[in-house]
Design a protein around this motif. Structure first.
Motif, mmCIF file in Angstrom:
data_model
loop_
_atom_site.group_PDB
_atom_site.id
_atom_site.type_symbol
_atom_site.label_atom_id
_atom_site.label_comp_id
_atom_site.label_asym_id
_atom_site.label_seq_id
_atom_site.Cartn_x
_atom_site.Cartn_y
_atom_site.Cartn_z
ATOM 1 N N ASP A 1 0.820 -1.347 -0.108
ATOM 2 C CA ASP A 1 0.186 -0.096 0.030
ATOM 3 C C ASP A 1 0.747 1.403 0.206
ATOM 4 O OD1 ASP A 1 -2.190 -1.666 -0.017
ATOM 5 O OD2 ASP A 1 -2.633 -1.077 2.078
ATOM 6 N N THR A 2 1.944 1.101 0.846
ATOM 7 C CA THR A 2 3.069 2.402 0.836
ATOM 8 C C THR A 2 3.540 2.594 -0.585
ATOM 9 O OG1 THR A 2 3.527 2.010 3.034
ATOM 10 C CG2 THR A 2 4.951 3.322 1.700
ATOM 11 N N MET A 3 3.690 1.658 -1.404
ATOM 12 C CA MET A 3 4.407 1.816 -2.673
ATOM 13 C C MET A 3 3.304 2.432 -3.595
ATOM 14 S SD MET A 3 6.592 -1.753 -3.238
ATOM 15 C CE MET A 3 7.940 -2.107 -2.349
ATOM 16 N N ILE A 4 2.122 1.889 -3.525
ATOM 17 C CA ILE A 4 0.905 2.217 -4.484
ATOM 18 C C ILE A 4 0.595 3.708 -3.992
ATOM 19 C CG2 ILE A 4 -1.298 1.934 -5.119
ATOM 20 C CD1 ILE A 4 -0.882 -1.318 -4.340
ATOM 21 N N ASP A 5 0.425 3.984 -2.730
ATOM 22 C CA ASP A 5 -0.048 5.308 -2.219
ATOM 23 C C ASP A 5 1.082 6.308 -2.776
ATOM 24 O OD1 ASP A 5 -2.298 4.185 -1.387
ATOM 25 O OD2 ASP A 5 -1.552 4.173 0.666
ATOM 26 N N ASN A 6 2.506 5.919 -2.889
ATOM 27 C CA ASN A 6 3.347 6.993 -3.201
ATOM 28 C C ASN A 6 3.673 6.914 -4.689
ATOM 29 O OD1 ASN A 6 4.909 8.274 -0.412
ATOM 30 N ND2 ASN A 6 4.308 6.110 -0.024
ATOM 31 N N SER A 7 2.770 6.433 -5.463
ATOM 32 C CA SER A 7 2.966 6.644 -6.917
ATOM 33 C C SER A 7 2.970 8.060 -7.203
ATOM 34 C CB SER A 7 1.968 5.713 -7.712
ATOM 35 O OG SER A 7 1.979 4.428 -7.225
ATOM 36 N N ASN A 8 3.731 8.519 -7.932
ATOM 37 C CA ASN A 8 3.748 9.912 -8.502
ATOM 38 C C ASN A 8 2.563 10.095 -9.326
ATOM 39 O OD1 ASN A 8 4.959 8.349 -10.492
ATOM 40 N ND2 ASN A 8 6.132 9.942 -11.197
ATOM 41 N N GLU A 9 2.105 11.327 -9.841
ATOM 42 C CA GLU A 9 1.122 11.526 -10.642
ATOM 43 C C GLU A 9 1.461 11.249 -11.904
ATOM 44 O OE1 GLU A 9 -1.956 13.023 -10.158
ATOM 45 O OE2 GLU A 9 -1.847 12.738 -8.178
ATOM 46 N N GLN A 10 0.570 10.391 -12.737
ATOM 47 C CA GLN A 10 0.674 9.910 -14.044
ATOM 48 C C GLN A 10 0.030 10.808 -14.990
ATOM 49 O OE1 GLN A 10 2.798 7.107 -14.647
ATOM 50 N NE2 GLN A 10 3.311 7.861 -12.510
ATOM 51 N N LEU A 11 0.244 10.591 -16.313
ATOM 52 C CA LEU A 11 -0.548 11.359 -17.277
ATOM 53 C C LEU A 11 -1.898 11.259 -16.822
ATOM 54 C CD1 LEU A 11 1.391 9.999 -20.440
ATOM 55 C CD2 LEU A 11 1.598 12.261 -19.341
ATOM 56 N N PRO A 12 -2.729 12.482 -17.352
ATOM 57 C CA PRO A 12 -4.181 12.517 -16.618
ATOM 58 C C PRO A 12 -5.140 11.646 -17.340
ATOM 59 C CG PRO A 12 -3.648 14.375 -18.064
ATOM 60 C CD PRO A 12 -2.258 13.647 -17.841
ATOM 61 N N VAL A 13 -6.149 11.111 -16.956
ATOM 62 C CA VAL A 13 -7.040 10.112 -17.427
ATOM 63 C C VAL A 13 -8.296 10.639 -16.826
ATOM 64 C CG1 VAL A 13 -7.870 7.944 -18.020
ATOM 65 C CG2 VAL A 13 -5.604 8.100 -17.902
ATOM 66 N N ALA A 14 -9.486 11.003 -17.615
ATOM 67 C CA ALA A 14 -10.785 11.330 -16.915
ATOM 68 C C ALA A 14 -11.720 10.439 -17.842
ATOM 69 C CB ALA A 14 -10.920 12.819 -17.175
ATOM 70 N N GLU A 15 -11.931 9.237 -17.077
ATOM 71 C CA GLU A 15 -12.925 8.434 -17.806
ATOM 72 C C GLU A 15 -14.148 8.246 -16.964
ATOM 73 O OE1 GLU A 15 -13.020 7.517 -20.883
ATOM 74 O OE2 GLU A 15 -10.940 7.702 -21.499
ATOM 75 N N TYR A 16 -15.313 8.315 -17.334
ATOM 76 C CA TYR A 16 -16.675 7.820 -16.492
ATOM 77 C C TYR A 16 -17.286 6.607 -16.797
ATOM 78 C CZ TYR A 16 -16.685 12.740 -15.275
ATOM 79 O OH TYR A 16 -16.363 14.072 -14.678
ATOM 80 N N PHE A 17 -17.623 6.085 -15.681
ATOM 81 C CA PHE A 17 -18.362 4.513 -15.843
ATOM 82 C C PHE A 17 -19.604 4.551 -15.197
ATOM 83 C CE2 PHE A 17 -13.637 4.315 -16.097
ATOM 84 C CZ PHE A 17 -13.375 3.200 -17.172
ATOM 85 N N THR A 18 -20.351 3.592 -15.310
ATOM 86 C CA THR A 18 -21.620 3.481 -14.741
ATOM 87 C C THR A 18 -21.524 3.595 -13.249
ATOM 88 O OG1 THR A 18 -22.295 1.942 -16.754
ATOM 89 C CG2 THR A 18 -23.724 1.915 -14.671
ATOM 90 N N GLY A 19 -22.332 4.336 -12.866
ATOM 91 C CA GLY A 19 -22.519 4.622 -11.483
ATOM 92 C C GLY A 19 -21.689 5.732 -10.685
ATOM 93 N N ARG B 1 -12.429 -0.041 -14.532
ATOM 94 C CA ARG B 1 -12.336 1.067 -14.818
ATOM 95 C C ARG B 1 -11.247 1.389 -15.985
ATOM 96 N NH1 ARG B 1 -15.331 4.309 -11.558
ATOM 97 N NH2 ARG B 1 -14.003 6.083 -12.569
ATOM 98 N N LEU B 2 -11.456 0.293 -16.648
ATOM 99 C CA LEU B 2 -10.664 0.443 -18.214
ATOM 100 C C LEU B 2 -11.272 0.507 -19.171
ATOM 101 C CD1 LEU B 2 -8.012 -2.302 -17.202
ATOM 102 C CD2 LEU B 2 -7.694 0.190 -17.016
ATOM 103 N N LYS B 3 -10.755 1.118 -20.542
ATOM 104 C CA LYS B 3 -11.631 1.057 -21.646
ATOM 105 C C LYS B 3 -10.706 0.686 -22.797
ATOM 106 C CE LYS B 3 -14.849 4.481 -20.858
ATOM 107 N NZ LYS B 3 -15.759 5.921 -20.940
ATOM 108 N N ILE B 4 -11.133 0.062 -23.705
ATOM 109 C CA ILE B 4 -10.496 -0.508 -25.042
ATOM 110 C C ILE B 4 -10.074 0.793 -25.789
ATOM 111 C CG2 ILE B 4 -10.811 -2.850 -24.985
ATOM 112 C CD1 ILE B 4 -12.727 -2.503 -27.173
#
Length: 352
Positions: free
Chosen positions: A166-184, A260-263
């Motif tokens: 969790d520490t490794m994942i939480d300290n991931s740096n900001e990546q290229l922006p993605v703004a996708e919407y899904f059901t709900g 939360r992925l799209k092709i």
């Protein structure tokens, strides 16, 4: 489903940290940060062990840069001591989780890789009429942190190991922006959910396989696709039945939305294989395998630059020989004998 516990003492064991340091320095031994770390190797590893034991370890800041071949990618380089921890973790958890991966998942796995994937793709392509070939849109920047943590908890139950992950994942740096919407989702959901893994980490490569492992099993076991393979975020389903693959495409889209992925809307296509298909830099045709023109142009540019660097004395002949040998070994997996001869004879390697 088997879950593994009591792992943390293996992760922070000094011998495991030493093995991790040897793996982390592979191909990088003479870089300044590696040399500095190795000058005080035992003390550095002892300090890491103390921090990991006391659970005070915190990853450092990433160094980021961008490459554009063929699309823009942000590469994140973790501090060297963090890469040692990545290897120490993977030394323990990869042998436990990887056996659950399907046999036709080829990326970032010892004994698999691009050439084995290419051979399998070629076999499937030449024994099928149609292929549904897909690419996940902005895969690494789209990986959802909470979903990833949940998937890892399906395999691991060691609280301390999960805390480190969790520490490794939480300290991931900001990546290229993605703004996708899904059901709900509401208006703010994409902004509230943390996502993205640093492209370049050993842990990111492994977590990327974990993230799509359930999808691989869904395609094989629920959709009953006999001929299927995946390399990172590129995957292909083969069949002689067009309508079967057309229906599979809809179910693939629906399942990936749960992650939360799209092709990719353009790169994901269903088509006849008699006209050939592109995969891992090659064009696979019914009677031959060619290098894609785009890949060949990029490779020629790199070779030309390497030729200039050699003539100017910036690199030595051993580096040139190793690079040429590596690239030619890759080309040998296609029908490229004449191409290799043309490339080699077209470049002059004498210094003035």
């Amino acid at each position: 489903m088997k879950r593994y516990g009591n792992l943390y003492h293996q992760v922070i064991n000094f011998e495991n940290l030493l093995i991790a340091a040897k793996k982390a320095q592979k191909g990088k031994r003479f870089r300044e940060n590696v040399l500095n770390f190795n000058d005080n190797l035992e003390a550095e590893l002892a300090q890491l062990q103390i921090e990991l034991t006391n659970q005070t370890y915190q990853p450092g800041e990433y160094r980021t840069f961008y490459i554009k071949e063929p699309k823009i990618r942000m590469i994140s380089a973790a501090p060297y001591r963090d890469r040692v921890v990545h290897h120490a973790l993977c030394n323990i958890i990869v042998p436990l989780i990887e056996p659950s991966f399907i046999g036709d998942s080829y990326a970032n796995r010892v004994g698999f890789g691009t050439h084995r994937a290419l051979r399998r793709f070629t076999h499937f392509a030449r024994s099928s009429r149609y292929v549904l070939q897909c690419d996940i849109q902005k895969y690494f920047p789209s990986i959802d942190h909470e979903i990833l943590k949940t998937l890892l908890r399906h395999k691991l139950k060691c609280a301390d190991t999960l805390r480190l992950i969790d520490t490794m994942i939480d300290n991931s740096n900001e990546q290229l922006p993605v703004a996708e919407y899904f059901t709900g989702d509401n208006l703010f959901t994409p902004l509230q959910r943390r996502r993205g893994l640093p492209l370049g980490n050993l842990t990111s490569q492994f977590f990327a396989n974990v993230y799509l492992n359930s999808f691989d099993h869904f395609v094989k076991e629920q959709l009953k696709v006999r001929k299927y393979l995946r390399y990172v975020d590129d995957f292909a389903l083969f069949s002689d039945d067009w309508s079967f693959l057309a229906e599979a495409r809809l179910q693939v889209i629906e399942y990936l939305s749960q992650l939360r992925l799209k092709i990719h809307p353009v790169k994901s296509q269903l088509f006849k294989l008699k006209h050939g298909a592109n995969f891992l830099g090659f064009r696979i045709l019914p009677d031959c395998i060619r290098v894609r023109s785009e890949n060949l142009r990029r490779a020629k540019r790199r070779l030309k630059q390497m030729q200039i660097d050699y003539i100017q004395g910036n690199i030595n002949s051993d580096y040139v020989a190793q690079s040429m040998q590596s690239w030619f070994a890759h080309l040998e997996h296609g029908d490229t004998w004449r191409l290799r001869q043309q490339i080699f004879t077209s470049l002059a390697w004498s210094r003035g």
